[in-house]
Design a protein around this motif. Structure first.
Motif, PDB file in Angstrom:
ATOM      1  N   LEU A 218       0.828  -1.205   0.000  1.00 49.02           N
ATOM      2  CA  LEU A 218       0.000   0.000   0.000  1.00 49.02           C
ATOM      3  C   LEU A 218       0.862   1.255   0.000  1.00 49.02           C
ATOM      4  O   LEU A 218       0.592   2.221  -0.703  1.00 49.02           O
ATOM      5  CB  LEU A 218      -0.908   0.006   1.236  1.00 49.02           C
ATOM      6  CG  LEU A 218      -2.130  -0.890   1.162  1.00 49.02           C
ATOM      7  CD1 LEU A 218      -2.821  -0.934   2.503  1.00 49.02           C
ATOM      8  CD2 LEU A 218      -3.089  -0.356   0.118  1.00 49.02           C
TER       9      LEU A 218
ATOM     10  N   MET B 221       1.573  -3.004  -9.664  1.00 50.72           N
ATOM     11  CA  MET B 221       0.221  -2.443  -9.709  1.00 50.72           C
ATOM     12  C   MET B 221       0.211  -0.918  -9.745  1.00 50.72           C
ATOM     13  O   MET B 221      -0.573  -0.308 -10.454  1.00 50.72           O
ATOM     14  CB  MET B 221      -0.585  -2.907  -8.486  1.00 50.72           C
ATOM     15  CG  MET B 221      -0.784  -4.389  -8.416  1.00 50.72           C
ATOM     16  SD  MET B 221      -1.988  -4.896  -9.648  1.00 50.72           S
ATOM     17  CE  MET B 221      -1.917  -6.651  -9.535  1.00 50.72           C
TER      18      MET B 221
ATOM     19  N   ALA C   4      -4.028  -3.626  -2.824  1.00 49.26           N
ATOM     20  CA  ALA C   4      -4.670  -4.143  -1.621  1.00 49.26           C
ATOM     21  C   ALA C   4      -5.326  -5.484  -1.903  1.00 49.26           C
ATOM     22  O   ALA C   4      -5.133  -6.465  -1.181  1.00 49.26           O
ATOM     23  CB  ALA C   4      -5.708  -3.136  -1.124  1.00 49.26           C
ATOM     24  N   GLN C   5      -6.086  -5.525  -2.992  1.00 50.14           N
ATOM     25  CA  GLN C   5      -6.792  -6.775  -3.293  1.00 50.14           C
ATOM     26  C   GLN C   5      -5.835  -7.898  -3.652  1.00 50.14           C
ATOM     27  O   GLN C   5      -6.050  -9.057  -3.309  1.00 50.14           O
ATOM     28  CB  GLN C   5      -7.753  -6.549  -4.452  1.00 50.14           C
ATOM     29  CG  GLN C   5      -8.911  -5.662  -4.052  1.00 50.14           C
ATOM     30  CD  GLN C   5      -9.940  -5.618  -5.142  1.00 50.14           C
ATOM     31  OE1 GLN C   5     -10.591  -6.611  -5.435  1.00 50.14           O
ATOM     32  NE2 GLN C   5     -10.086  -4.484  -5.769  1.00 50.14           N
ATOM     33  N   THR C   6      -4.774  -7.543  -4.365  1.00 55.96           N
ATOM     34  CA  THR C   6      -3.845  -8.581  -4.786  1.00 55.96           C
ATOM     35  C   THR C   6      -3.100  -9.172  -3.596  1.00 55.96           C
ATOM     36  O   THR C   6      -2.977 -10.398  -3.475  1.00 55.96           O
ATOM     37  CB  THR C   6      -2.836  -8.009  -5.801  1.00 55.96           C
ATOM     38  OG1 THR C   6      -3.556  -7.293  -6.785  1.00 55.96           O
ATOM     39  CG2 THR C   6      -2.043  -9.110  -6.446  1.00 55.96           C
ATOM     40  N   THR C   7      -2.600  -8.321  -2.701  1.00 57.37           N
ATOM     41  CA  THR C   7      -1.870  -8.875  -1.554  1.00 57.37           C
ATOM     42  C   THR C   7      -2.789  -9.734  -0.705  1.00 57.37           C
ATOM     43  O   THR C   7      -2.371 -10.755  -0.164  1.00 57.37           O
ATOM     44  CB  THR C   7      -1.284  -7.780  -0.648  1.00 57.37           C
ATOM     45  OG1 THR C   7      -2.221  -6.734  -0.510  1.00 57.37           O
ATOM     46  CG2 THR C   7       0.003  -7.257  -1.212  1.00 57.37           C
ATOM     47  N   LEU C   8      -4.030  -9.310  -0.597  1.00 54.28           N
ATOM     48  CA  LEU C   8      -4.976 -10.097   0.184  1.00 54.28           C
ATOM     49  C   LEU C   8      -5.044 -11.525  -0.360  1.00 54.28           C
ATOM     50  O   LEU C   8      -5.042 -12.499   0.389  1.00 54.28           O
ATOM     51  CB  LEU C   8      -6.349  -9.431   0.123  1.00 54.28           C
ATOM     52  CG  LEU C   8      -7.375  -9.889   1.130  1.00 54.28           C
ATOM     53  CD1 LEU C   8      -6.938  -9.495   2.519  1.00 54.28           C
ATOM     54  CD2 LEU C   8      -8.723  -9.278   0.831  1.00 54.28           C
ATOM     55  N   ASN C   9      -5.084 -11.621  -1.687  1.00 58.23           N
ATOM     56  CA  ASN C   9      -5.251 -12.938  -2.290  1.00 58.23           C
ATOM     57  C   ASN C   9      -3.948 -13.717  -2.453  1.00 58.23           C
ATOM     58  O   ASN C   9      -3.931 -14.924  -2.310  1.00 58.23           O
ATOM     59  CB  ASN C   9      -5.933 -12.796  -3.654  1.00 58.23           C
ATOM     60  CG  ASN C   9      -7.400 -12.497  -3.506  1.00 58.23           C
ATOM     61  OD1 ASN C   9      -8.143 -13.331  -2.998  1.00 58.23           O
ATOM     62  ND2 ASN C   9      -7.812 -11.317  -3.883  1.00 58.23           N
TER      63      ASN C   9
ATOM     64  N   ARG D 168       1.057   4.061  -2.884  1.00 64.18           N
ATOM     65  CA  ARG D 168       0.656   5.437  -2.598  1.00 64.18           C
ATOM     66  C   ARG D 168       1.706   6.424  -3.125  1.00 64.18           C
ATOM     67  O   ARG D 168       1.374   7.494  -3.613  1.00 64.18           O
ATOM     68  CB  ARG D 168       0.465   5.602  -1.097  1.00 64.18           C
ATOM     69  CG  ARG D 168      -0.146   6.934  -0.731  1.00 64.18           C
ATOM     70  CD  ARG D 168      -0.401   7.043   0.742  1.00 64.18           C
ATOM     71  NE  ARG D 168       0.808   6.812   1.495  1.00 64.18           N
ATOM     72  CZ  ARG D 168       0.866   6.872   2.822  1.00 64.18           C
ATOM     73  NH1 ARG D 168      -0.208   7.122   3.512  1.00 64.18           N
ATOM     74  NH2 ARG D 168       1.994   6.662   3.437  1.00 64.18           N
TER      75      ARG D 168
ATOM     76  N   ASN E   8      -1.190   1.114  -7.973  1.00 62.42           N
ATOM     77  CA  ASN E   8      -2.307   1.818  -7.346  1.00 62.42           C
ATOM     78  C   ASN E   8      -2.815   1.022  -6.156  1.00 62.42           C
ATOM     79  O   ASN E   8      -2.741  -0.200  -6.122  1.00 62.42           O
ATOM     80  CB  ASN E   8      -3.402   2.184  -8.352  1.00 62.42           C
ATOM     81  CG  ASN E   8      -4.356   1.061  -8.622  1.00 62.42           C
ATOM     82  OD1 ASN E   8      -5.145   0.690  -7.746  1.00 62.42           O
ATOM     83  ND2 ASN E   8      -4.287   0.504  -9.799  1.00 62.42           N
ATOM     84  N   GLN E   9      -3.293   1.778  -5.166  1.00 62.50           N
ATOM     85  CA  GLN E   9      -3.591   1.172  -3.871  1.00 62.50           C
ATOM     86  C   GLN E   9      -4.728   0.172  -3.926  1.00 62.50           C
ATOM     87  O   GLN E   9      -4.691  -0.867  -3.282  1.00 62.50           O
ATOM     88  CB  GLN E   9      -3.935   2.266  -2.861  1.00 62.50           C
ATOM     89  CG  GLN E   9      -2.802   3.203  -2.564  1.00 62.50           C
ATOM     90  CD  GLN E   9      -3.201   4.192  -1.492  1.00 62.50           C
ATOM     91  OE1 GLN E   9      -3.355   3.857  -0.328  1.00 62.50           O
ATOM     92  NE2 GLN E   9      -3.392   5.431  -1.891  1.00 62.50           N
ATOM     93  N   PHE E  10      -5.773   0.526  -4.710  1.00 62.92           N
ATOM     94  CA  PHE E  10      -6.969  -0.314  -4.755  1.00 62.92           C
ATOM     95  C   PHE E  10      -6.610  -1.732  -5.203  1.00 62.92           C
ATOM     96  O   PHE E  10      -6.963  -2.718  -4.563  1.00 62.92           O
ATOM     97  CB  PHE E  10      -7.955   0.318  -5.742  1.00 62.92           C
ATOM     98  CG  PHE E  10      -9.374  -0.140  -5.602  1.00 62.92           C
ATOM     99  CD1 PHE E  10     -10.213   0.485  -4.716  1.00 62.92           C
ATOM    100  CD2 PHE E  10      -9.865  -1.175  -6.373  1.00 62.92           C
ATOM    101  CE1 PHE E  10     -11.522   0.078  -4.589  1.00 62.92           C
ATOM    102  CE2 PHE E  10     -11.170  -1.592  -6.255  1.00 62.92           C
ATOM    103  CZ  PHE E  10     -12.006  -0.960  -5.359  1.00 62.92           C
ATOM    104  N   ASP E  11      -5.863  -1.815  -6.305  1.00 65.47           N
ATOM    105  CA  ASP E  11      -5.527  -3.126  -6.844  1.00 65.47           C
ATOM    106  C   ASP E  11      -4.463  -3.832  -6.005  1.00 65.47           C
ATOM    107  O   ASP E  11      -4.520  -5.046  -5.811  1.00 65.47           O
ATOM    108  CB  ASP E  11      -5.037  -2.989  -8.300  1.00 65.47           C
ATOM    109  CG  ASP E  11      -6.161  -2.537  -9.225  1.00 65.47           C
ATOM    110  OD1 ASP E  11      -7.312  -2.496  -8.743  1.00 65.47           O
ATOM    111  OD2 ASP E  11      -5.906  -2.235 -10.388  1.00 65.47           O
TER     112      ASP E  11
END
Lengths: 375, 370, 571
Positions: free
Chosen positions: A199, A283, A290-295, A203, A285-288
């Protein structure tokens, strides 16, 4: 030209530290989350059933049925709820009981007169396979004890049995609370290492500060180290908090040595940091991110690390995947360090694998880190 | 009726953003597919493919026969034969085996004389759950052996256990995990998408543009909620389809009930997501906030370990955890064909959570932007 | 001395139809300010980034301070100062922390650092704010801090990417002086801009358009070509805006603007003038030759101005006349803690009026603006639009207003068409009316070629046009425009004002903020804000005559602005 200027590196690290200290969310992640995890793992995650809600339907009138029912009710493992078959079926359906024992109307007659053995029917709730397994095992034990006492009371020869003694090494009381350690440390380090850093770097791209940094004399090594070091320290502090509170407040044993602990956790943290940086530089950008690291980082750390689910029981392809994932090695090492001690035959291969994955991820990150805006 | 057009414009916009480019579209579908492949295969507490070590100091028939039976069991694919007690330490330390079975010298002799022979099982407490399960397998094998021995000697047992696992006869873990996965995926995508999408609009300045338009905060929230609902329902449908057609989990209950309860669950999640984003200034905070809620909620939902094993105070606390309720509901519908009455009863906490969080969120947004 | 030499430098980004830079050659010398001027999307930023070693050119050679910026980037970074468009500041670090970071990155230490900090802080007048977070600085201060950071290592080449965007005239003058000093010390300064008055002040200019070089050399060389073609029309009475529109319709006219009480007209040919009788003016308008400006030459080079028509306004209905003021602020105050961002401000705007809110960065313009739109709650006082307090009104009242934010605030991930559809839908348009409205906008703003592009990928000029389109699609009665032309090139700016002027003629009421003093000339009345207070409220001409002195008998709007602020600052 030096590859690394300590002054520049220090300046970047100080900057990063200020940013960490000024954003409440990173503080929450580093200090509040470990505490939360301890409570969750300390109290919430517990596979050792102490008492199970069991239904009992005794349709038989004779003495043997009554005796078995009484025996069952007398054991401390069960909270017995008596009822008729339809009642218990309904209770089973809505999850109030985990199973029931049914003594059919011919139970006492069959016990007394034979010829066939009298069936003790057990109906379990298969929607919770783990509980169902344990329930059946508990009833089995209870039944075995009852058989013995019956035989003794009737003056029959004791059935030739065995005297099985189960001993748990390293964790004599077999407390599954030891998930506490590997589980929480793995989660904390994944969150701080992969998620927070990805993130933070994304940023910098979003806000244009990366462009300013890239135009300064900062080298690639400094840029990477300035992201690695502060979050490394943060991650190690959180790990320390978890480990210390587990040992001192939750009475988790610690048989290994602190250097061994530091070695495996820091190697793991490095690979997570590498992964986080890799994702964010891809990536931007933060939005993507965030989702990628989560998965990519978080879910495997929980599902495929062996902290919660048994790797041996997974099918071969999935087992093969776990060998590629750093969490597996960390979990195995932590289980051993805390509960058994520094057993290097286990720790050494794990350490080597962890070192390998961290070098791999860091190398990939170095490759992916650009000193320019385009390719 | 013009508000309907406004809301439909909002929904369309949200969906267009969620699916704007390849990277975003991949993030909607790839995690679901990965999870469908990995979770059902990975998530099992059952014990298979493990190694058992046997130290047999007894040269008799019984221990020999038992050893053969252990080797034949599906739980133990490999058997290590130890030759001395000194080796136990090494085997255990190195986790070469999940357990060591140790027959004493006189084991067979005693058994043949109708006396209980001495047998020790040494288990790896580092993996207490799986070793416990392994121990029950060992015990089962031993008990079965002696029971059969008894029968051959003409001593019929008076009773026998007949186990029937209802709703899941073979205690297949996949039947447990796939319905739970519906809850899991909905939780992750609904929370992250709602919490981040408001924060993102705030960071990028588009929120202001919306707020000077005739759109009300409620409409903006509905627009986001519906878009995320569409994505979430699509993901849920993929999992349901995979569960039924790929993994062959029988769908006992009504599909309509699953969707209906999913919508209720979803409203609770969206409410929480909006609340998180209301207190967060940046996407980073919103994401970490959503995560800080999500992780405990999922871990304490019953998927990781049964609720009833928790201390009472924590069991009480989980009543406010919507993940727990929905996971229970969806599993009950899927496997137990839960009735509509059951679903309504257990959906009440969801409705309550949804109502409270959504009204709080509306209140906060109205106060800030109204 | 030559600092940068470019030879046939080309750069093409994947996914773009046109190259960002097309075989560009030129030089940049030390000791002077070189302007890189051109409309949006001309390739200015790409060129600066290549010089800074942040991008690699596809073909051609670039030599910076005798080195190749790609292979010798590590060496060059110590000798180049670069200020990116967003300033590259860490908003969660204080002024001093930002400076310290850059000092350390550029190996400025010890006594030299203290001395340099003192110099830069006094140079930028940031000394009183060293502990303030960069995120809390005003636009002008951020920019000075960005410049200070870029200057820390005493670079030999200073690259400034559009430093003048969003900055008030006073800050711009100060910044310019600073940069001039630096050039005087022998630094090669590169100042990219789409403002031609800035370019005109440079010693040398590289004028780009669509990646190609149109002109290189001292600006004077270009303006000379216009000799005799720049004219004033003096003595026009009545509404200047209408007269300008009439003049722009004349085939002999290349471009025109309002300048004080006069119309500034660029003729296509110095010898052929249109008949002033078309103005139908009560006075006796006359021609007067004036000195050409660089902007005149620029517009001429690009094929003339956009004319005076507005397809946008043509499609709009005439508003019914209303006597009550449509926008009213009464004793409006906004406190942030103990700091009054807006302090007891009162004004009223009539229907069909252009009301300009001017003031230095951080004076409280945006705060006042946001309260008027209902985005901020006033601490006290009244903010009413159409007689309604937007904070408490039903959302339907907002149907009557359009708003264009300071920062681009459309959905960057969506295409132009998707944005237009969304905003028309948000304002309740549907079916054939929606299609009609969207088509009108595409036509009025010439959006056809970019309809399918993501707005993120477009140049600023397009972005601002689309933003205006989205704000006006529902035919609002009142339009709030917060620095609508910030960073936009002169041609696009003229287009904007064509639309604004024409909409006002249809009875639309407009409230606008701007840093361009020539734009302030278009306003019917100007409210000048300073330190949260409204220090002047009058038509532009009155403000100018108020500040006329013996030294400057006919001040420009910029002179008037600076003088009024100066008077306040020294009370």
């Amino acid at each position: 030209m030096t590859m690394l200027s300590w002054r520049r590196l220090r300046a970047l690290c100080i900057k990063e530290t200020y940013q960490i200290l000024r954003d409440p969310s990173s503080g929450i992640m580093a200090f509040i989350l470990p505490m939360l995890l301890l409570v969750i793992f300390g109290y919430g995650i517990n596979l050792d059933a102490t008492s199970m809600r069991l239904g009992l339907c005794n349709e038989s009138t004779g003495q043997p049925a009554a005796a078995f029912a009484a025996h069952l009710t007398g054991t401390p493992y069960f909270e017995i709820q008596a009822g008729t078959r339809p009642q218990l079926d309904a209770l089973l359906a809505d999850g109030t009981i985990r199973g029931y024992v049914l003594l059919a109307s011919d139970f006492s007659r069959l016990v007394q007169n034979g010829p066939d053995p009298a069936p003790i029917q057990i109906v379990t709730d298969g929607t919770e396979p783990n509980i169902a397994t344990f329930l059946a095992a508990f009833i089995h034990n209870t039944w075995a004890i009852w058989n013995e006492s019956q035989a003794r009371a009737q003056g029959l020869a004791l059935a030739p049995g065995t005297d099985i003694q189960a001993r748990y090494w390293y964790n004599p009381a077999a407390i599954s609370r030891h998930y506490l350690i590997p589980g929480s440390i793995t989660i904390i380090m994944t969150v701080i290492g992969a998620m927070l850093t990805s993130l933070v770097v994304a940023r910098e791209w979003e806000r244009g500060t990366m462009e300013a940094l890239l135009s300064s004399p900062v080298t690639r090594a400094e840029l990477l180290l300035s992201k690695l070091l502060p979050y490394f320290v943060l991650g190690m502090i959180s790990m320390g908090i978890v480990a210390a509170s587990a040992v001192f407040f939750m009475n988790v044993p610690f048989h290994g040595s602190i250097p061994a602990l530091l070695l495996v956790t820091s190697l793991f943290l490095l690979s997570m940091l590498g992964l986080g940086l890799l994702i964010s530089s891809a990536m931007r950008n933060q939005f993507d991110s965030a989702q990628t690291t989560l998965n990519i980082a978080f879910l495997p750390a929980v599902m495929l690390s062996g902290a919660f689910f048994v790797i041996d029981s997974m099918p071969a392809p999935i087992r093969a995947i776990t060998y590629l994932l750093p969490p597996r090695y960390l979990v195995s090492s932590l289980q051993t360090i805390f509960l058994a001690g520094d057993i290097w035959t286990i720790l050494l291969p794990n350490t080597l694998f962890l070192a390998g994955t961290s070098i791999l991820f860091l190398l990939l990150t170095v490759r992916a880190t650009r000193r320019r805006l385009d390719g | 009726m013009i508000w309907l057009y406004r809301i439909s414009a909002l929904i369309r916009k949200e969906l267009q953003i969620l699916l704007a480019d390849r990277q975003s579209r991949q993030l909607v579908i790839i995690p679901v597919i990965l999870q469908i492949i990995i979770f059902p295969l990975a998530v099992t507490l059952d014990v298979k493919n493990t190694t058992l070590a046997i130290l047999n100091e007894d040269s008799g028939q019984v221990s020999h026969e038992l050893s053969a039976r252990f080797a034949a069991a599906s739980a133990f694919t490999t058997i290590i034969h130890l030759t001395g007690a000194a080796q136990i330490q090494q085997v255990m330390d190195n986790q070469d085996a999940i357990a060591v079975v140790w027959f004493a010298q006189d084991f067979s002799a005693k058994a043949e004389h109708g006396l209980p022979g001495s047998m020790q099982i040494i288990l790896d407490g580092r993996r207490s759950n799986s070793s416990q399960i392994a121990a029950t397998y060992v015990q089962d094998i031993v008990n079965t052996y002696f029971m059969q021995a008894q029968q051959t000697q003409g001593q019929a047992p008076q009773t026998q256990l007949v186990i029937h696992n209802r709703y899941n006869p073979n205690l297949d873990y996949q039947w447990f995990i796939l319905p739970s996965l519906i809850a899991l995926i909905l939780t992750v995508s609904a929370l992250i998408l709602t919490a981040l999408s408001v924060a993102r609009e705030r960071e990028q300045g588009t929120l202001e543009q919306l707020l000077v338009s005739p759109l009300t905060p409620e409409m903006i929230m509905i627009g986001k909620a519906v878009a995320v609902l569409v994505v979430g329902m699509f993901q849920a449908s993929v999992i349901i389809a995979a569960a039924v057609f790929v993994y062959k989990v029988p769908l006992a209950g009504s599909l309509a009930l699953i969707y209906a309860s999913a919508v209720l669950y979803f409203l609770a999640l969206v409410g929480i997501g909006f609340l998180i984003s209301a207190v967060c200034a940046t996407q980073q905070q919103a994401f970490l906030g959503a995560f800080a809620f999500m992780m405990p909620a999922i871990l304490l939902s019953g998927i990781a370990s049964p609720i009833e094993n928790m201390p009472q105070w924590m069991q009480t606390m989980t009543w406010i955890n919507p993940v727990r309720h929905f996971m229970f509901i969806v599993k009950s519908i899927f496997l137990k064909d839960a009735s509509i009455g059951f679903v309504i009863t257990h959906s009440l906490p969801l409705v309550l959570t949804g109502a409270i969080t959504l009204s709080l969120a509306v209140y906060r947004y109205r106060k800030r932007f109204g | 001395m030559q600092a940068v030499a470019m030879e046939h430098v080309s750069k093409h980004f994947s996914g773009m139809t046109q190259p960002a830079l097309n075989a560009l050659s030129g030089t940049i010398c030390s000791g002077i300010i070189t302007g890189i001027a051109g409309p949006d999307g001309a390739g200015k930023t790409t060129m600066l980034r290549i010089m800074a070693g942040l991008l690699v050119p596809d073909t051609g050679t670039m030599t910076v301070l005798g080195h190749n910026p790609v292979t010798d980037s590590a060496l060059l970074r110590h000798r180049i100062g670069y200020m990116p468009q967003k300033f590259g500041l860490y908003e969660d670090l204080s002024v001093l922390e930002n400076l310290t970071l850059h000092a350390d990155l550029r190996d400025v230490r010890g006594m030299a650092r203290d001395k340099r900090f003192a110099e830069l802080l006094s140079f930028t007048a940031l000394a009183p704010f060293t502990s303030r977070l960069a995120g809390k600085l005003s636009g002008g201060m951020k920019q000075k801090l960005g410049l200070a950071c870029a200057l820390l290592g005493t670079p030999e080449l200073l690259l400034l990417d559009e430093p003048g965007v969003g900055v008030d005239p006073i800050s711009r003058r100060e910044l310019w002086k600073m940069v001039q000093d630096l050039a005087g010390q022998g630094i090669a300064v590169v100042w990219s801009t789409s403002y031609l008055d800035e370019a005109e002040a440079c010693h040398s200019v590289l004028l780009l358009s669509q990646g190609s070089l149109l002109f290189a050399g001292p600006p004077h060389d270009l303006t000379q070509r216009l000799a005799g073609r720049s004219q004033h029309v003096r003595g026009v009475t009545g509404r200047l805006r209408q007269s300008l529109t009439v003049m722009l319709r004349q085939p002999e006219v290349c471009d025109g603007t309002i300048q004080g009480r006069n119309l500034r007209i660029i003729l296509k040919d110095a010898t052929i003038r249109p008949d002033l009788a078309v103005l139908d003016s009560a006075g006796s308008p006359s021609w007067a030759t004036v000195t050409p400006r660089f902007e005149d030459a620029f517009i001429d080079l690009l094929g003339g101005g956009p004319g005076g028509e507005s397809a946008l306004a043509q499609a709009m209905p005439m508003r019914t006349a209303q006597n009550k003021p449509l926008i009213v602020a009464e004793n409006l105050t906004k406190m942030f803690g103990t700091f009054a961002a807006t302090d007891n401000v009162s004004f009223a705007v009539r229907q069909g009026e252009i009301f300009g809110l001017l003031g230095p960065n951080g004076a409280g313009k945006s705060t006042t603006f946001k309260m008027m739109c209902g985005l901020l709650q006033p601490s006290s006082g009244k903010a009413e639009v159409l007689g309604i307090d937007l904070r408490r009104s039903p959302a339907q009242a907002r149907q009557h207003l359009g708003y264009m934010a300071q920062k681009f605030s459309l959905y960057g991930k969506l295409t132009v068409r998707q944005n237009l559809h969304f905003f028309s839908g948000a304002y309740g348009l549907f079916g054939s009316r929606q299609r009609q409205a969207v088509d009108n906008m595409i036509h009025a703003f010439h959006l056809d070629p970019v309809l399918g592009s993501r707005t993120d990928d477009l140049s600023l000029g397009y972005k601002q046009r689309i933003a205006l389109a989205c704000a006006t699609m529902h035919e609002p009665d009142i339009l709030f425009l917060d620095e609508p032309t910030s960073g936009v090139d002169p041609i696009t700016r003229r287009e904007f004002w064509n639309h604004i002027n024409a909409m006002v003629e249809k009875g639309v009421t407009i409230m606008v903020t701007t840093h361009f003093m020539d734009e302030a000339e278009y306003c019917d009345r100007i409210g000048l804000v300073y330190q949260g207070r409204l220090i002047a409220l009058a038509p532009p001409d009155d403000l100018k005559s108020q500040t006329a002195t013996q030294e400057i008998p006919d001040p420009t709007m910029e002179d008037a602005f600076i003088e009024l602020i100066y008077q306040q600052a020294h009370i």
